[in-house]
Design a protein around this motif. Structure first.
Motif, mmCIF file in Angstrom:
data_model
loop_
_atom_site.group_PDB
_atom_site.id
_atom_site.type_symbol
_atom_site.label_atom_id
_atom_site.label_comp_id
_atom_site.label_asym_id
_atom_site.label_seq_id
_atom_site.Cartn_x
_atom_site.Cartn_y
_atom_site.Cartn_z
ATOM 1 N N ALA A 162 30.951 10.587 -74.199
ATOM 2 C CA ALA A 162 30.516 11.718 -75.014
ATOM 3 C C ALA A 162 30.797 11.431 -76.483
ATOM 4 O O ALA A 162 31.869 10.940 -76.841
ATOM 5 N N GLY A 163 29.829 11.706 -77.333
ATOM 6 C CA GLY A 163 29.978 11.450 -78.755
ATOM 7 C C GLY A 163 29.590 10.050 -79.173
ATOM 8 O O GLY A 163 29.491 9.770 -80.373
ATOM 9 N N GLN A 164 29.354 9.165 -78.225
ATOM 10 C CA GLN A 164 28.986 7.781 -78.543
ATOM 11 C C GLN A 164 27.472 7.671 -78.656
ATOM 12 O O GLN A 164 26.721 8.323 -77.923
ATOM 13 N N ARG A 165 27.023 6.831 -79.591
ATOM 14 C CA ARG A 165 25.586 6.581 -79.768
ATOM 15 C C ARG A 165 25.338 5.080 -79.707
ATOM 16 O O ARG A 165 26.011 4.311 -80.388
ATOM 17 N N ILE A 166 24.380 4.684 -78.882
ATOM 18 C CA ILE A 166 24.003 3.271 -78.771
ATOM 19 C C ILE A 166 22.527 3.149 -79.110
ATOM 20 O O ILE A 166 21.698 3.921 -78.614
ATOM 21 N N TRP A 167 22.204 2.177 -79.956
ATOM 22 C CA TRP A 167 20.818 1.973 -80.401
ATOM 23 C C TRP A 167 20.437 0.526 -80.132
ATOM 24 O O TRP A 167 21.071 -0.396 -80.632
ATOM 25 N N ASN B 55 27.175 9.697 -70.246
ATOM 26 C CA ASN B 55 27.818 10.988 -70.073
ATOM 27 C C ASN B 55 27.196 12.054 -70.963
ATOM 28 O O ASN B 55 26.544 11.757 -71.968
ATOM 29 N N ALA B 56 27.406 13.309 -70.592
ATOM 30 C CA ALA B 56 26.942 14.424 -71.414
ATOM 31 C C ALA B 56 27.543 14.304 -72.810
ATOM 32 O O ALA B 56 28.720 13.971 -72.967
ATOM 33 N N GLY B 57 26.725 14.561 -73.818
ATOM 34 C CA GLY B 57 27.181 14.441 -75.193
ATOM 35 C C GLY B 57 27.000 13.060 -75.779
ATOM 36 O O GLY B 57 27.220 12.859 -76.970
ATOM 37 N N ALA B 58 26.592 12.077 -74.968
ATOM 38 C CA ALA B 58 26.306 10.725 -75.459
ATOM 39 C C ALA B 58 24.815 10.618 -75.786
ATOM 40 O O ALA B 58 23.997 11.419 -75.324
ATOM 41 N N GLU B 59 24.471 9.595 -76.558
ATOM 42 C CA GLU B 59 23.085 9.418 -76.973
ATOM 43 C C GLU B 59 22.726 7.939 -76.905
ATOM 44 O O GLU B 59 23.442 7.103 -77.468
ATOM 45 N N TYR C 9 20.939 2.654 -64.816
ATOM 46 C CA TYR C 9 21.169 2.414 -63.393
ATOM 47 C C TYR C 9 22.360 3.202 -62.874
ATOM 48 O O TYR C 9 23.042 2.778 -61.948
ATOM 49 N N GLY C 10 22.599 4.340 -63.489
ATOM 50 C CA GLY C 10 23.614 5.285 -63.064
ATOM 51 C C GLY C 10 23.081 6.671 -63.359
ATOM 52 O O GLY C 10 21.868 6.905 -63.328
ATOM 53 N N ALA C 11 23.978 7.595 -63.697
ATOM 54 C CA ALA C 11 23.557 8.959 -64.025
ATOM 55 C C ALA C 11 23.237 9.048 -65.516
ATOM 56 O O ALA C 11 24.000 8.582 -66.356
ATOM 57 N N LEU C 12 22.113 9.642 -65.835
ATOM 58 C CA LEU C 12 21.726 9.921 -67.210
ATOM 59 C C LEU C 12 21.987 11.402 -67.464
ATOM 60 O O LEU C 12 21.217 12.265 -67.051
ATOM 61 N N ARG C 13 23.119 11.689 -68.142
ATOM 62 C CA ARG C 13 23.495 13.083 -68.405
ATOM 63 C C ARG C 13 23.460 13.427 -69.890
ATOM 64 O O ARG C 13 23.571 14.591 -70.247
#
Length: 257
Positions: free
Chosen positions: A160-165, A178-182, A192-196
């Protein structure tokens, strides 16, 4: 006899600053309407449906779709409204030279992509003088085939709070967003897991990009600027293996079987 202390001008100097070129990932807010009273409430509504989306993000305003005279664009109103939403406009891209100059007068300079430049107005070539020979320019060389798109692979959960580009690349995540991630990619996104969290594909206006997730439960999903938020997804899609793509200007959600 004691030695004298070194004079300040002969002592080792520490540089107060250095300038270096750098490449930063920035989101472009493509303005389809020049009126703050239309743009700002629409983004505010997005914030309510997807909390944290674009919060404190530096944003470049895309001017290429604005078809009104520059003096009709309320840049101060846009800047004020976006900052009240905790979005930080830092510059512009696209649009006419006059439009970019109008934005510059309010503190929004043109932002150029790496290796690129803003399109300038090109004057027509002057007619040759009487008796002069007009030289026909040689045709441009054929364009080189586009290089194969690279891929960024992330093996760890995106917190959560992390952004990957993944700039200029596809993005593969072998764990959970996780929720809150981007997660953002100029190409496709594979989870290949959960996209929340939030998934933004086609960051370079690539309308062919897709989002794949084995466990589809995002806060927001976007392709080339078109987006949908979780409250608009049918319940039958949540938690399933899904792919998202554009058909025209509509998002299509398909089960992966």
């Amino acid at each position: 006899m004691s030695s004298a202390a070194p004079r300040p001008d002969t002592a080792t100097r520490i540089e107060p600053f250095r300038l270096r070129g750098a490449n930063f990932n920035l989101l472009v807010l493509r303005l389809l309407d020049h009126r703050p009273e239309a743009v700002v409430p629409a983004i505010g509504d997005q914030f309510r449906r997807a909390p944290g989306f674009l919060r404190f993000a530096p944003i470049v305003l895309g001017l290429g779709d604005i078809q009104v005279p520059p003096n009709e664009v309320d840049f101060p109103g846009l800047i004020k409204g976006l900052r009240e939403l905790e979005i930080m406009p830092i510059g512009t891209t696209g649009g006419t030279a006059e439009m970019r100059n109008a934005a510059l007068s309010y503190g929004l300079p043109p932002v150029r992509s790496v290796g690129g430049k803003e399109t300038d107005d090109i004057a027509a070539p002057a007619a040759p003088a009487d008796g002069a020979t007009q030289v026909t320019p040689a045709p441009p060389p054929p364009a080189k085939p586009a290089a194969a798109r690279s891929t960024m692979v992330v093996d760890q959960p995106v917190r959560a709070g992390q952004r990957i580009w993944a700039e200029g690349a596809d993005l593969i995540i072998t764990s959970t967003v996780n929720a809150g991630a981007e997660v953002i990619a100029d190409g496709n996104i594979h989870v290949y897991g959960a996209l929340r969290g939030r998934a933004i594909a086609g960051g370079a206006n690539n309308m062919e990009a897709r989002v794949f997730a084995l466990n589809f439960d995002p806060e927001l999903v976007s392709i080339a600027g078109f987006y949908a938020v979780r409250e608009g997804f049918p319940a039958a899609q949540i938690g399933k293996a899904m792919q998202v793509r554009l058909v025209g200007e509509r998002m299509r959600f398909d089960l992966i079987t």
